[in-house]
Write an enzyme that holds these catalytic residues in place. Structure first.
Site, short mmCIF file in Angstrom:
data_model
loop_
_atom_site.label_atom_id
_atom_site.label_comp_id
_atom_site.label_asym_id
_atom_site.label_seq_id
_atom_site.Cartn_x
_atom_site.Cartn_y
_atom_site.Cartn_z
N LYS A 18 0.85 -1.19 0.00
CA LYS A 18 0.00 0.00 0.00
C LYS A 18 0.89 1.24 0.00
O LYS A 18 1.58 1.52 0.98
CB LYS A 18 -0.91 0.06 1.23
CG LYS A 18 -1.98 1.18 1.09
CD LYS A 18 -2.57 1.60 2.42
CE LYS A 18 -1.82 2.74 3.05
NZ LYS A 18 -1.90 4.02 2.30
N GLU A 66 10.74 1.73 9.90
CA GLU A 66 11.71 2.80 9.64
C GLU A 66 10.96 4.10 9.84
O GLU A 66 10.09 4.45 9.05
CB GLU A 66 12.27 2.67 8.23
CG GLU A 66 13.57 3.44 8.01
CD GLU A 66 13.33 4.90 7.68
OE1 GLU A 66 13.49 5.74 8.60
OE2 GLU A 66 12.98 5.19 6.55
N CYS A 93 13.55 11.61 6.18
CA CYS A 93 13.85 11.10 7.52
C CYS A 93 15.32 11.26 7.85
O CYS A 93 15.70 11.35 9.02
CB CYS A 93 13.42 9.64 7.65
SG CYS A 93 14.24 8.54 6.49
N GLU A 152 10.67 16.36 14.85
CA GLU A 152 10.99 16.30 13.43
C GLU A 152 10.18 17.34 12.66
O GLU A 152 8.96 17.19 12.52
CB GLU A 152 10.71 14.89 12.90
CG GLU A 152 11.25 14.62 11.52
CD GLU A 152 11.05 13.18 11.09
OE1 GLU A 152 11.89 12.68 10.33
OE2 GLU A 152 10.05 12.56 11.52
#
Length: 508
Positions: free
Chosen positions: A192, A267, A301, A401
């Site tokens: 997906k 991750e 990331c 982040e």
């Protein structure tokens, strides 16, 4: 903003019509049973660039059922490894033959510059080829010192049906960090992609079909996390989930997958430090930091969002980064010279701006940028290159982040302080160190808590080198030998090769 390097011209043609993305289930393309679709409006150009089928439980169930049948009957898992490798190599060839087509739609859906999309999609072929090479390396161990009538054999077998859920920021690259390695191991898969950037994954279905991948081995379901992703992480016929995305969603997946004790590989986010020592080559370090914060508009990331620079060189270093930031080409992502494009959504743009506003309120100084920006002819879904200094470790912008083109600068005095600042984070994805002293570099590398550490460089990567994070940056590994082995189960065979010398139950 007037002194920024803004480019509005376009050098790559727009497609004639929106791309039509469909599910790929049991070897066939299909629309949703209820006919539902979603439109993706380009963040840079403001027009519909793709229409994707919106999956429901019906499509997801069908995809999982197909993957389960394909695994259990052995059409792929029991195929000789050389035959699996041949198909993966054919897929790599088809990827390379379609790089421009992939790059154009990825650029329009994500807002990233087309030069970076070309590199991502073209470079992904190397991941497929490396995975193909690993398919033929699977081996276990034998133990022949267990006694003269005993032998032990340790086998490595494919784990089974794998659900693969990928994000919007590197849709084709991250898919290629997972799918070919799962297939090389002999697993079957349900994929997906993000509903924001579904099209390159849907296009891959064409290559799988053309390369001769058996029906059901890889199934692609488009749609939202609920219901598609939710069912993919909870269904009892799924043996493993591998996910790339936010830490918050990763935690939810871990909980939901735990109900059936699936293996989970994650991750997740990062708040990656680059530490600049006073003996570093400041010009090279500044160039790498500038690349690391603006690559993919900072929506990465591995973004080098947290620079920790020695106080003796902080002023000179920040001045270099600011000067370079003014030269970076921002603007139309459909121009081959553009280096930084659009922000993926207006909501995310507002979130980025909120972090900067909050930092200023907390006492930080904006040296450059700090505002939503416009590009002539393209609108305002862009954000200025931004450098924020005077940041302290307790500020939100230093801990969370941001996922945008925003660099935060902290300072240090000693090696111990630099390492403490680098490790003062809930994340542990990657880190970097800049110094001409090998002892400084090695000590930092050994002590920093990160899955990848770069020395005097940033974001160099190779299929051979595994990738993944510590702490709340995730669990498990991708690519490399270790990433390949994530998709393998270990089985021990204990064999008696002679008659039993003495019965346990004595009959006389």
């Amino acid at each position: 903003m007037s002194d920024l390097n803004i480019l509005s011209e376009q050098t790559v043609d727009m497609p004639d019509a929106p791309y039509q993305a469909r599910h790929f289930i049991d070897g066939e393309f299909a629309q949703s049973a209820d006919g539902q679709k979603s439109d993706r409006v380009s963040p840079s150009h403001g027009v519909v660039v793709s229409q994707a089928a919106l999956g429901s439980n019906i499509e997801t169930e069908a995809a999982i059922r197909s993957a389960r049948a394909a695994f259990d009957d052995g059409r792929w898992s029991r195929l000789p490894a050389k035959d699996r490798a041949a198909i993966l190599n054919r897929i790599a060839d088809l990827i390379e033959a379609n790089v421009e087509r992939l790059a154009v739609i990825e650029t329009l859906e994500s807002g990233k510059p087309i030069s970076q999309a070309r590199g991502e999609c073209g470079g992904a072929a190397d991941l497929w080829r490396y995975a193909a090479s690993l398919a033929r390396t699977v081996h276990g161990d034998s133990h022949n010192a267990l006694g003269d009538d005993m032998m032990g054999v340790v086998l490595k077998e494919p784990i089974g049906v794998v659900s693969i859920i990928t994000p919007w920021n590197f849709p084709f690259w991250i898919l290629s960090q997972k799918l070919p390695f799962a297939l090389a191991a002999g697993c079957t898969c349900v994929v997906k992609p993000s509903e924001v950037t579904p099209s390159t994954t849907a296009m891959l279905g064409e290559f799988l079909q053309e390369a001769g991948l058996p029906a059901g081995v890889c199934n692609i379901v488009l749609g939202y996390g609920n219901p598609v992703g939710s069912l993919m992480t909870t269904h009892e016929d799924v043996d493993m989930v591998t996910f790339t995305g936010s830490t918050a969603v990763g935690k939810l997946i871990t909980k939901s997958a735990g109900e059936t004790l699936k293996k989970v590989a994650l991750e997740l986010g990062g708040k990656n430090p680059q530490v600049i020592f006073p003996d570093a080559d400041l010009e090279q370090a500044a160039d790498a930091v500038t690349f690391g914060i603006y690559f993919n508009v900072g929506q990465c990331c591995n973004s080098s969002s947290r620079v920790i620079v020695h106080e003796d060189v902080a002023d000179a270093f920040v001045a270099r980064v600011v000067a370079l930031s003014r030269k970076v080409v921002f603007g139309n992502p459909m121009n081959s010279d553009t280096q930084v494009g659009a922000i993926v959504t207006t909501d995310h743009q507002a979130k980025i701006d909120g972090y900067v506003r909050q930092a200023v309120a907390a006492g930080a100084e904006v040296c450059l940028g700090g505002h939503i920006m416009s590009v002539p002819g393209l609108g305002t879904q862009f954000y200025e290159p931004t450098v924020v200094r005077g940041v302290t470790p307790d500020m939100v912008i230093a801990r969370e982040e941001v996922f945008g083109p925003v660099l935060t600068v902290l300072t240090f005095k000693t090696l111990d302080e630099a390492i403490a600042l680098a490790n003062d984070s809930t994340y542990g994805l990657s880190a970097g160190v800049w110094s001409e002293n090998i002892h400084t570099c090695l000590e930092f590398c050994r002590r920093v808590q990160a899955g990848t550490v770069w020395t005097n460089t940033w974001m160099d990567g190779f299929p051979e080198l595994t990738f993944g994070g510590m702490k709340q940056s995730g669990q498990g590994r991708e690519i490399g030998k270790y990433g390949f082995e994530e998709f393998l189960e270990v089985k021990s065979l204990v064999m008696r090769i002679g008659r039993k010398r003495a019965p346990w139950v004595r009959t006389a």
